[in-house]
Every structure is written in C-alpha cells, then in structure tokens.
Design an enzyme around this catalytic site. Structure first.
Site, PDB file in Angstrom:
ATOM      1  N   THR A 166       0.846  -1.029   0.166  1.00 44.95           N
ATOM      2  CA  THR A 166      -0.067   0.150   0.058  1.00 44.95           C
ATOM      3  C   THR A 166       0.816   1.429  -0.081  1.00 44.95           C
ATOM      4  O   THR A 166       2.185   1.082   0.091  1.00 44.95           O
ATOM      5  CB  THR A 166      -0.805   0.069   1.367  1.00 44.95           C
ATOM      6  N   LYS A 215       7.162   3.115   1.523  1.00 46.68           N
ATOM      7  CA  LYS A 215       8.286   3.523   2.091  1.00 46.68           C
ATOM      8  C   LYS A 215       7.938   4.391   3.420  1.00 46.68           C
ATOM      9  O   LYS A 215       9.242   4.851   3.940  1.00 46.68           O
ATOM     10  CB  LYS A 215       8.995   4.511   0.963  1.00 46.68           C
ATOM     11  N   LEU A 219      16.136  -2.892  -8.158  1.00 46.56           N
ATOM     12  CA  LEU A 219      17.512  -2.795  -8.053  1.00 46.56           C
ATOM     13  C   LEU A 219      18.218  -3.377  -6.630  1.00 46.56           C
ATOM     14  O   LEU A 219      17.731  -2.823  -5.914  1.00 46.56           O
ATOM     15  CB  LEU A 219      18.203  -1.269  -8.441  1.00 46.56           C
ATOM     16  N   GLY A 225       7.885   0.441 -11.712  1.00 46.53           N
ATOM     17  CA  GLY A 225       6.873  -0.554 -12.858  1.00 46.53           C
ATOM     18  C   GLY A 225       6.585  -1.527 -11.954  1.00 46.53           C
ATOM     19  O   GLY A 225       7.132  -2.022 -10.968  1.00 46.53           O
ATOM     20  N   GLU A 228       3.787   7.287  -7.772  1.00 46.91           N
ATOM     21  CA  GLU A 228       3.013   6.689  -6.677  1.00 46.91           C
ATOM     22  C   GLU A 228       1.553   7.054  -6.883  1.00 46.91           C
ATOM     23  O   GLU A 228       1.049   7.611  -8.002  1.00 46.91           O
ATOM     24  CB  GLU A 228       3.248   7.739  -5.516  1.00 46.91           C
ATOM     25  N   ALA A 239      13.513   0.084  -6.588  1.00 49.44           N
ATOM     26  CA  ALA A 239      12.350  -0.872  -6.727  1.00 49.44           C
ATOM     27  C   ALA A 239      13.187  -2.319  -7.106  1.00 49.44           C
ATOM     28  O   ALA A 239      13.538  -2.659  -5.673  1.00 49.44           O
ATOM     29  CB  ALA A 239      11.829  -0.754  -8.211  1.00 49.44           C
ATOM     30  N   ASP A 241       8.778  11.310  -2.822  1.00 55.91           N
ATOM     31  CA  ASP A 241       8.995   9.799  -2.589  1.00 55.91           C
ATOM     32  C   ASP A 241      10.537   9.590  -2.798  1.00 55.91           C
ATOM     33  O   ASP A 241      10.871   8.776  -2.133  1.00 55.91           O
ATOM     34  CB  ASP A 241       8.274   9.393  -4.166  1.00 55.91           C
ATOM     35  N   LYS A 290      13.204   7.744  -0.103  1.00 55.37           N
ATOM     36  CA  LYS A 290      14.296   6.807  -0.565  1.00 55.37           C
ATOM     37  C   LYS A 290      15.704   7.226   0.084  1.00 55.37           C
ATOM     38  O   LYS A 290      16.477   6.268   0.635  1.00 55.37           O
ATOM     39  CB  LYS A 290      14.312   6.458  -2.096  1.00 55.37           C
TER      40      LYS A 290
HETATM   41  N1  LIG Z   1       5.135   1.530  -8.669  1.00 57.79           N
HETATM   42  C1  LIG Z   1       6.214   1.366  -8.352  1.00 57.79           C
HETATM   43  O1  LIG Z   1       7.295   1.152  -9.218  1.00 57.79           O
HETATM   44  C2  LIG Z   1       6.679   0.978  -6.862  1.00 57.79           C
HETATM   45  C3  LIG Z   1       6.156   1.026  -5.726  1.00 57.79           C
HETATM   46  N2  LIG Z   1       6.444   1.106  -4.583  1.00 57.79           N
HETATM   47  C4  LIG Z   1       5.375   1.350  -3.533  1.00 57.79           C
HETATM   48  O2  LIG Z   1       4.431   0.312  -3.753  1.00 57.79           O
HETATM   49  C5  LIG Z   1       3.339   0.768  -2.904  1.00 57.79           C
HETATM   50  C6  LIG Z   1       2.174   0.701  -4.015  1.00 57.79           C
HETATM   51  O3  LIG Z   1       2.023   0.955  -5.092  1.00 57.79           O
HETATM   52  P1  LIG Z   1       1.066   0.900  -6.274  1.00 57.79           P
HETATM   53  O4  LIG Z   1       0.621  -0.409  -6.214  1.00 57.79           O
HETATM   54  O5  LIG Z   1       1.333   1.412  -7.493  1.00 57.79           O
HETATM   55  O6  LIG Z   1      -0.122   1.451  -5.658  1.00 57.79           O
HETATM   56  P2  LIG Z   1      -1.576   1.327  -5.694  1.00 57.79           P
HETATM   57  O7  LIG Z   1      -2.470   2.727  -5.550  1.00 57.79           O
HETATM   58  O8  LIG Z   1      -1.863   0.944  -7.182  1.00 57.79           O
HETATM   59  O9  LIG Z   1      -2.160   0.334  -4.828  1.00 57.79           O
HETATM   60  C7  LIG Z   1      -2.354   0.534  -3.445  1.00 57.79           C
HETATM   61  C8  LIG Z   1      -3.358  -0.511  -2.911  1.00 57.79           C
HETATM   62  O10 LIG Z   1      -3.224  -0.423  -1.391  1.00 57.79           O
HETATM   63  C9  LIG Z   1      -4.648  -0.408  -1.030  1.00 57.79           C
HETATM   64  N3  LIG Z   1      -4.623   0.414   0.350  1.00 57.79           N
HETATM   65  C10 LIG Z   1      -4.634   1.452   0.607  1.00 57.79           C
HETATM   66  N4  LIG Z   1      -4.744   1.741   2.085  1.00 57.79           N
HETATM   67  C11 LIG Z   1      -4.864   0.294   2.434  1.00 57.79           C
HETATM   68  C12 LIG Z   1      -5.225  -0.219   3.658  1.00 57.79           C
HETATM   69  N5  LIG Z   1      -5.288   0.555   4.759  1.00 57.79           N
HETATM   70  N6  LIG Z   1      -5.463  -1.756   3.776  1.00 57.79           N
HETATM   71  C13 LIG Z   1      -5.248  -2.441   2.980  1.00 57.79           C
HETATM   72  N7  LIG Z   1      -4.895  -1.704   1.504  1.00 57.79           N
HETATM   73  C14 LIG Z   1      -4.958  -0.454   1.472  1.00 57.79           C
HETATM   74  C15 LIG Z   1      -5.373   0.390  -1.936  1.00 57.79           C
HETATM   75  O11 LIG Z   1      -6.574  -0.039  -2.076  1.00 57.79           O
HETATM   76  C16 LIG Z   1      -4.485  -0.138  -3.329  1.00 57.79           C
HETATM   77  O12 LIG Z   1      -5.272  -1.577  -3.583  1.00 57.79           O
HETATM   78  C17 LIG Z   1       3.598   2.265  -2.790  1.00 57.79           C
HETATM   79  O13 LIG Z   1       3.729   2.403  -1.247  1.00 57.79           O
HETATM   80  C18 LIG Z   1       4.603   2.551  -3.769  1.00 57.79           C
HETATM   81  O14 LIG Z   1       5.490   3.624  -2.982  1.00 57.79           O
HETATM   82  C19 LIG Z   1       7.559   0.593  -4.356  1.00 57.79           C
HETATM   83  C20 LIG Z   1       8.580   0.485  -5.351  1.00 57.79           C
HETATM   84  C21 LIG Z   1       8.397   0.817  -6.703  1.00 57.79           C
HETATM   85  N1  LIG Z   2       7.094   6.379  -7.802  1.00 57.36           N
HETATM   86  C1  LIG Z   2       8.348   5.880  -7.670  1.00 57.36           C
HETATM   87  C2  LIG Z   2       8.066   4.353  -7.667  1.00 57.36           C
HETATM   88  C3  LIG Z   2       9.174   3.707  -7.200  1.00 57.36           C
HETATM   89  O1  LIG Z   2       9.675   3.599  -6.017  1.00 57.36           O
HETATM   90  C4  LIG Z   2       9.243   6.255  -8.643  1.00 57.36           C
HETATM   91  O2  LIG Z   2       9.110   7.165  -9.434  1.00 57.36           O
HETATM   92  O3  LIG Z   2      10.289   5.910  -8.502  1.00 57.36           O
END
Ligand SMILES: NC(=O)C1=CN([C@@H]2O[C@H](COP(=O)(O)OP(=O)(O)OC[C@H]3O[C@@H](n4cnc5c(N)ncnc54)[C@H](O)[C@@H]3O)[C@@H](O)[C@H]2O)C=CC1
Ligand SMILES: N[C@@H](CC=O)C(=O)O
Length: 759
Positions: free
Chosen positions: A502, A526, A559, A740, A613, A557, A624, A628
């Site tokens: 989340t 994070k 890496l 990604g 994000e 991510a 963000d 990091k």
């Molecule tokens: N997108 C990327 O490349 C990367 C993302 N991240 C991290 O991964 C996490 C998720 O990112 P995404 O999947 O893109 O976000 P997203 O918005 O697609 O998914 C987040 C999910 O968390 C759920 N959620 C929110 N509050 C909640 C709660 N209290 N209980 C249960 N579920 C809850 C939402 O309903 C949603 O299903 C973020 O913290 C992001 O910083 C980390 C590294 C890379």
């Molecule tokens: N939103 C983040 C996703 C990975 O942490 C980014 O842009 O790097």
C-alpha cells in the site's frame, strides 16, 4: 523484594518466603560438618542488616538462634527439618519487619500454624480444615496485615516439623493459594517467566505468555526448573491463575498458568535435561517395576522416560547423575539388580497441549531428528509432550535445530498481502505462478491467507485460490476500518509475513504491532522505513522476536542497491557518497518530455504504467525520493546529516486536492515547458539528482551536461553511483529500471526468498 510486596500486596494477602541467599545450603553444611560453625551465617545477616536495615532485635535473635543450632548439632539433639526451618523463619521475620518499617503492616507467620500434610509423603493434599481454622483466626485477629509465611516447612501427620524438599517454597505458595482460594498466585523468581527454551543455550528465546494446566504439568514432569512437579500438584484443583514473574523486572508480564487458558495445540516450549544416566532393572514383573518407581518418587527423585518392557521383563528409566547412588542402593535394598547403561545423556522434550494428536508436529519432529544420532524417542503417557534422548555432546545442536524449526519457522508460511493495486496484483500473480518452485527450492511452502485493499479483504486459513482474487474481493469483507486486523489476531505470535504494498500511513503505523505479533514484514511502502526513529523501534522489536523486515523495493524498486550497501559495509568498505537518480517516474518523464506531448499527458501515461505513486504529486514534490534518501541514509549511517531538499515542481501547483491538481494542467505544462526551454538553451538535460554524504543529504533539480554519467539513461532508469574506499576512482554504478509493476513485484518476491532463507 520488599518494594515489590509493598507495591503489590494488600492487607490479608499471603506472601510465602524462602530462605535468603545461600542460607539453606549453609545450614545443611553445618549439619553435615561441611562448615565448622555458623559464623558465615552471622556475617551474612550482619551484612544484610546493614544494607536492608531491619531491626537490631531481629539480628540479635538470629545470633541467638545460630548459637542454639550450633549447640544442638554438637549434642546431636536435633532433627534436620528443625534446623533447616530456621532459614525461612529468619526470612519471614526480616521481610515482615522491613515492610512494617516501610509503612506496610506485616506479620511473620510460621507455616506450621496453617500447613499440615495429610500423608507422610510429600504428596498433596494438605489438611484443608487445619488451614481454614488457623487462617480464620489470623484474619480475624490481624485484618489489616500482610502475612509473611515461611515456605518449605509444614507439619507432618504426627505434627512434627517437616521440610518439603527441593523448590519447597513454591510448593508451599501454590498449596496455600489453593487452600485459601486466592484469586491469583505470583511466583517471583530470577527469570521473566517460562521461555520457549533455556536462555543459557538459545540466545533470546521467546517468552511463553501463557500455559494451560496440562502444559504446566507436562513441563514440570519433565524437570523444568521454574515449575517443579510438586509446585504444580496443588494447581490441579486450583481455580485462579498463577503468574511467573521476575523480581528484577516486576512490570514485565511474565507467564500465566491457568485452567482458563485456551489450548492452542501448538508446541509452547522445549525442555532440556542433561547429564542423565540410564538405569535398567532386569528380570522383574510389572508390579515390582511399579514398586521401584514408587520408592524412587517417595525419595523425591525425578525419573524420566520410564518404560517397562513386558516381553523382556525389564524396567528402564533415566535419572540425574547425582541420584545414581541413591537410586541403585534403593533398588538393591529391594533385592533387585540395577545396571547403569548409559551416562551423559540429555532428554529434550516438546511441550504443548495435545501436540501428540497432531501428525504434522510428530512428522516434523522426526524429520528434524533424522540428521542427529539419537538414542530413543519417547512418547510419554500424556498427549502433551514428545521426547527424545541424545548424548550430551550433540544435545545443544539438536535443541537449536528444534527451536528454530518450531518457533521461528512454519513449514507452510502464511502470507498476507496488504494492497491490491499495481504492485499487489502483480505480486499475487508471480506467487501464483512460482509458489511450487519456490516452495521446493526453499523447502518450505508458502500460502497467501489474506489479501486486502482499502475497501475490502478476503481471507482463508487454508490459503486463498490466487487465480480469482478480483472476483473474491468484489464480494469480500468490509475493510474500510482495517477490519482485516481483527481476523488476523488469531495469528498473533505465529510466523506470518505481512507484505505491505500500500502507500498507506495507517498501515505503516501498525508495523510495531506487526513486530510485537512476531510477524515478518516486507514493504514496498516507504513510509515506515523512511522515519528513522520509528524504523529503529520496529527493527528492535523484530530483532527481539527474531523476525525480519525486508524493504529492498523501497529504493530502486528491484535494483539491488540496499543489498549492495549492506554487503560492502559488512565486508569492511567505507562508503563516502551515494548519488544518482532515484525516481523512476521523473526519470521516465524527463527522458520522454521533448515538447511534442504535454507534460500532463505524459504524467498520465507514467501513472498508467505504474511508475508514479498512487498520488503523482508525491513524485513531483520530491516526497517519494526524499523517503528513498532517508531509507538509504540509515543504511549508510548518514541519517543524522543535514537535509537540503528541493521539489521538482513549484509549491503552488501542489496546493489543494488531487482533482484540483489535474485541473491546473495548463499551468503545470507551462512550468515544465519553461524548464525544458532552459535545458535546451544550455544544451543540457533536466535531471532530479539525489546526493548522500555524511555531511549532507540533498535533492536538486539540475541541468546537466550530455556527457554527465547520469545523462544517458533508458527511460524510467534509476542510477546509483557509489563512491567508497574500494570504489574511489571508478565508482560502482547500479543502474536499471527504477519503477514499474514487474520489476517492483519481482523485487518483493526476491525479498520473500531472502526472508525465507533467513537473510
Ligand atoms: N510503482 C512502483 O514502481 C513502486 C511502488 N512502490 C510502492 O508500492 C506501493 C504500492 O504502489 P502501487 O501498487 O502503485 O499503488 P496502488 O495505488 O496501485 O495500490 C495501493 C493499494 O493499497 C490499497 N490500500 C490503501 N490503504 C489500504 C489499507 N489501509 N489496507 C489495505 N489496503 C490498502 C489500495 O486500495 C490499493 O489497492 C506504494 O507504497 C509505492 O510507493 C515501491 C517501489 C516501486
Ligand atoms: N513512484 C516511484 C516508484 C518507485 O518507487 C518512482 O517514481 O520512483
């Protein structure tokens, strides 16, 4: 101790004391001629009086008593019990006096006034009406006093003073507690309760919070030091609860034993009894075998793994080395011929209510034993324990192996995925595809028990079918108030992995609770990891509970930047600086943005590709990347360096709600077109650059030259440049996609594998 009693006891409460320090041993040595006089006792009590400050009259009384004991011994006019009983009598005089001096009215009471054995052995029960009468008188004559009663001593049937054997004071305490129907009994000892294994062998074992009576009984029969067999006897008819607590840490919860505890049917603790000898008595019938066992028990000698072989007419059992002479002479006196077959053996037993009815526990136990050369496996008469005998030399290794297997590893590891968005969905897809292969390579299977998004959760104790989580969630349970955690309470204390994908602060705030529940954590979120004080607290609880927090995807991510920093550190390198581009979304945006498409159009694509994000303003504001930077800074030991962070957008464009942000598209596009024009004018490139040194943590939007090491990146790449003692002239570069679905979910799976391997 007086402070504890003063703060915890109320008028009418009974405090049972044992002899101070080494006093019983010295009295015994005096009787047996091991020491010539009682001067060591006098010195000890004089010192105690000086430090504790009890009255001079009591010290004088003790001096007179010691003289009287010396005379009795000289004239051989004494019973051993009479002499030994002085130890507890002095304790109760001293404690009641100190309490009274501290303003807590207390009376020293000789336990012979209220404790009388019904039989001539050390067996329970005590005489209830004798106790009722004596205690009734006490309560009516001294209603406002705490009663400090001597432990270890009682009257026998002929009304002679008798001692109650090893751990006699605890026995007196549980007996008295039962006789007076006390709502609770606390046994104050030098350990904080019962642990999952002996802390002298296993470093940082877990504290057992509660035991059922059956578990306590099984434990005591296996020779547990804190809970002696006799101590447990009165509890069989006792309705209250028994607390085992440490007098050094009186505020810690300790272990509670009660009839009210719900059995968990799991292994609660592993006992360890070493230096045992195996005794065998041949050519006897079953009745004779029973008589021998009874005689040994009457001598208060513990025997383990008792077994009578009907076909070979032989009795075998294990006893402590120090008991061999007494036992063999007892058996010889009964006209039988014992032989001592083995020495230096250890008995290791798993204890937990009904564990013998669980095939999986037995199979796991046997599997663990297969790599050890064990003597015999024993299935005691009760269904609450399972034992093995092994030689002393290999016993500690086996204990460690069993302890890890039963307390730190579940054969099937339950996983809970919090967050079912871009990353969460992909994680589940990868687990679904790879679970079998993963399980085989790690020798432990994995199972996703529950999945949640912010609105709904689905759960299944035997593991969810992963191919239709969307469908299941659409009819799932309400999770708008994090109700999933009520369902998860049943897993508190068990090995479980929380995967936090989340972006939620409220989930981050629960990490300490996860750690206290003895759950591992894998986070892509994070927020918790970037708060250094909170992260430290979480890590400390996890360490105490031998649990792991993996967070590799919180920077870069998939890496391997965090693992590389850790490895360099451990190998002895000195990292001086880490710099680079840590935002995947901004890396992609600044590569793609050339003026042909508007910036906000590209931002939408970046969002669809899961580079940003959930709220893209977190990327543009720098939040963000700042997270990091803070996460990496902790790993580098730079976390206290001053911070100098700049956003990648102007503050006014971030104001308001997310919908308002998108309504400002025109202004946003003008802002970034302006930056692009500046970059072009300088024949440079726009990059959002982070730099970490022990002196400064910084984040800046910069125009860089096209020959700069951070210039030629693939869209969405992160780059980490590490300068260290070993990588000085030619820095270490870690570069690749920094955001990604695939790379991040893959990174989460990597963390899962590492975690299951114990890294
Ligand atoms: N997108 C990327 O490349 C990367 C993302 N991240 C991290 O991964 C996490 C998720 O990112 P995404 O999947 O893109 O976000 P997203 O918005 O697609 O998914 C987040 C999910 O968390 C759920 N959620 C929110 N509050 C909640 C709660 N209290 N209980 C249960 N579920 C809850 C939402 O309903 C949603 O299903 C973020 O913290 C992001 O910083 C980390 C590294 C890379
Ligand atoms: N939103 C983040 C996703 C990975 O942490 C980014 O842009 O790097």
């Amino acid at each position: 101790m007086s402070e504890i009693v003063k703060s915890q006891a109320s008028p009418g409460d009974v405090v049972v004391v044992s002899a101070n320090g080494n006093v019983t041993n010295w009295l015994l040595a005096l009787i047996e001629g091991g020491i010539p006089s009682g001067s060591i006792l006098l010195e000890y009590f004089t010192g105690l009086q000086a430090s504790v400050g009890f009255s001079q009259e009591i010290l004088k009384q003790i001096q007179l008593d010691v003289k009287a004991i010396e005379t009795l011994i000289e004239q051989s006019h004494y019973s051993q019990s009479d002499v030994l009983a002085y130890g507890e009598a002095w304790s109760s005089l001293i404690l009641s006096n100190v309490l009274s001096l501290k303003g807590c009215k207390a009376q020293a009471i000789d336990s012979c006034r209220c404790l009388k054995l019904n039989t001539d052995t050390y067996q329970y029960p005590f005489d209830q009406s004798f106790a009722d009468k004596a205690l009734g008188q006490l309560y009516s004559s001294e209603p406002d006093s705490v009663f400090v009663v001597t432990g270890y001593i009682a009257l026998d049937q002929e009304l002679n003073k008798t001692t109650l054997g090893r751990n006699g004071s605890d026995f007196s305490a549980t007996a008295l507690g039962n006789l007076i129907n006390a709502p609770s009994i606390t046994i104050w000892t030098d350990v904080s309760g019962i642990y999952t294994a002996d802390p002298k062998i296993i470093s940082k074992p877990l504290l057992v919070e509660s035991l059922t009576l059956c578990e306590a009984q099984a434990l005591s029969e296996l020779g547990a030091n804190v809970l002696h067999e006799k101590t447990v006897l009165p509890l069989l008819s006792y309705k209250g609860s028994v607390h085992i607590k440490s007098f050094d840490k009186p505020n810690e919860p300790g272990t509670v034993v009660s009839q009210e505890i719900t059995p968990t049917n799991r292994v609660k603790t592993i006992t360890f009894k070493s230096k045992l000898n195996k005794v065998c008595v041949h050519s006897i019938d079953e009745l004779q075998a029973r008589r021998i066992q009874k005689k040994i028990a009457e001598k208060s000698i513990a025997s383990y793994v008792n077994g009578y072989d009907i076909t070979q007419h032989k009795l075998t059992f294990y006893i402590e080395k120090s008991d061999v002479f007494s036992v063999t002479s007892t058996i010889k006196a009964m006209q039988h011929y014992p032989s001592v077959l083995l020495s230096n053996m250890t008995l290791i037993s798993l204890v937990g209510q009904n564990i013998r009815q669980d095939k999986r526990i037995i199979e796991r136990f046997i599997r663990r034993l297969s790599s050890f050369d064990t003597q015999e496996i024993h299935y005691p008469n009760n269904s609450h324990s399972l034992s093995v005998v092994i030689d002393d030399e290999h016993a500690e290794g086996l204990l460690r192996d069993l302890h890890t297997s039963f307390f730190y590893q579940e054969p099937t590891v339950p996983i809970v995925v919090l967050g079912y968005g871009n990353i969460g969905k992909k994680v589940i897809e990868l687990v679904d595809k790879g679970a079998e292969r993963l399980g085989q390579s790690l020798n432990r299977s994995i199972q996703i028990l529950a999945v949640a998004n912010s609105k709904r959760f689905v759960c299944e104790s035997n593991g969810l079918a992963l191919d239709n989580i969307d469908g299941l969630l659409s009819n799932g349970n309400d999770n708008t108030d994090d109700q999933i955690f009520s369902w998860l309470e049943r897993y508190a204390g068990r090995e479980l992995i929380i995967v936090d994908v989340t972006a939620s602060k409220s989930i981050s705030d629960r990490y300490k609770g996860f750690a206290e529940n003895k759950w591992h954590i894998i986070s892509a979120n994070k927020i918790a990891a970037s708060d250094k004080d909170y992260a430290r607290q979480v890590e400390s609880v996890l360490e105490d509970n031998r649990r792991i927090w993996k967070k590799n995807t919180t920077a870069g991510a998939g890496l391997p930047i965090q693992a590389s920093i850790k490895n360099l550190h451990e190998a002895g390198d000195q990292i001086e600086e880490v710099s680079g581009i840590f935002s995947g979304s901004l890396s992609w945006l600044f590569s793609e943005f050339d003026g042909t498409k508007s910036f906000t159009n590209l931002l939408e694509v970046a969002q669809d590709n899961a580079y940003t994000e959930p709220d893209p303003r977190e990327d543009l504001s720098g939040n963000d990347v700042i997270r990091k930077i803070r996460i990496l800074a902790q790993q580098l030991g730079f976390e206290d360096a001053p911070e100098d962070f700049e956003a990648a957008i102007s503050d006014e464009l971030l104001e308001g709600e997310l919908v308002e942000f998108w309504q400002k598209s025109e202004a946003i596009n003008t802002y970034y077109q302006g930056l692009l024009d500046q970059a072009k004018a300088k024949d440079g490139l726009l990059r959002y650059i982070a730099t970490l040194t022990p002196q400064k943590l910084s984040l800046k939007l910069e125009f860089i030259d096209k020959s700069h090491p951070f210039a030629s990146l693939n869209p969405c790449d992160n780059v980490f440049q590490v300068i260290s003692a070993w990588y000085k002239d030619n820095p270490l570069i870690i570069q690749g996609p920094g955001a990604g679905r695939e790379v991040t979910a893959g990174g989460v799976l990597n963390d899962l594998c590492d975690l299951l391997r114990g890294h």
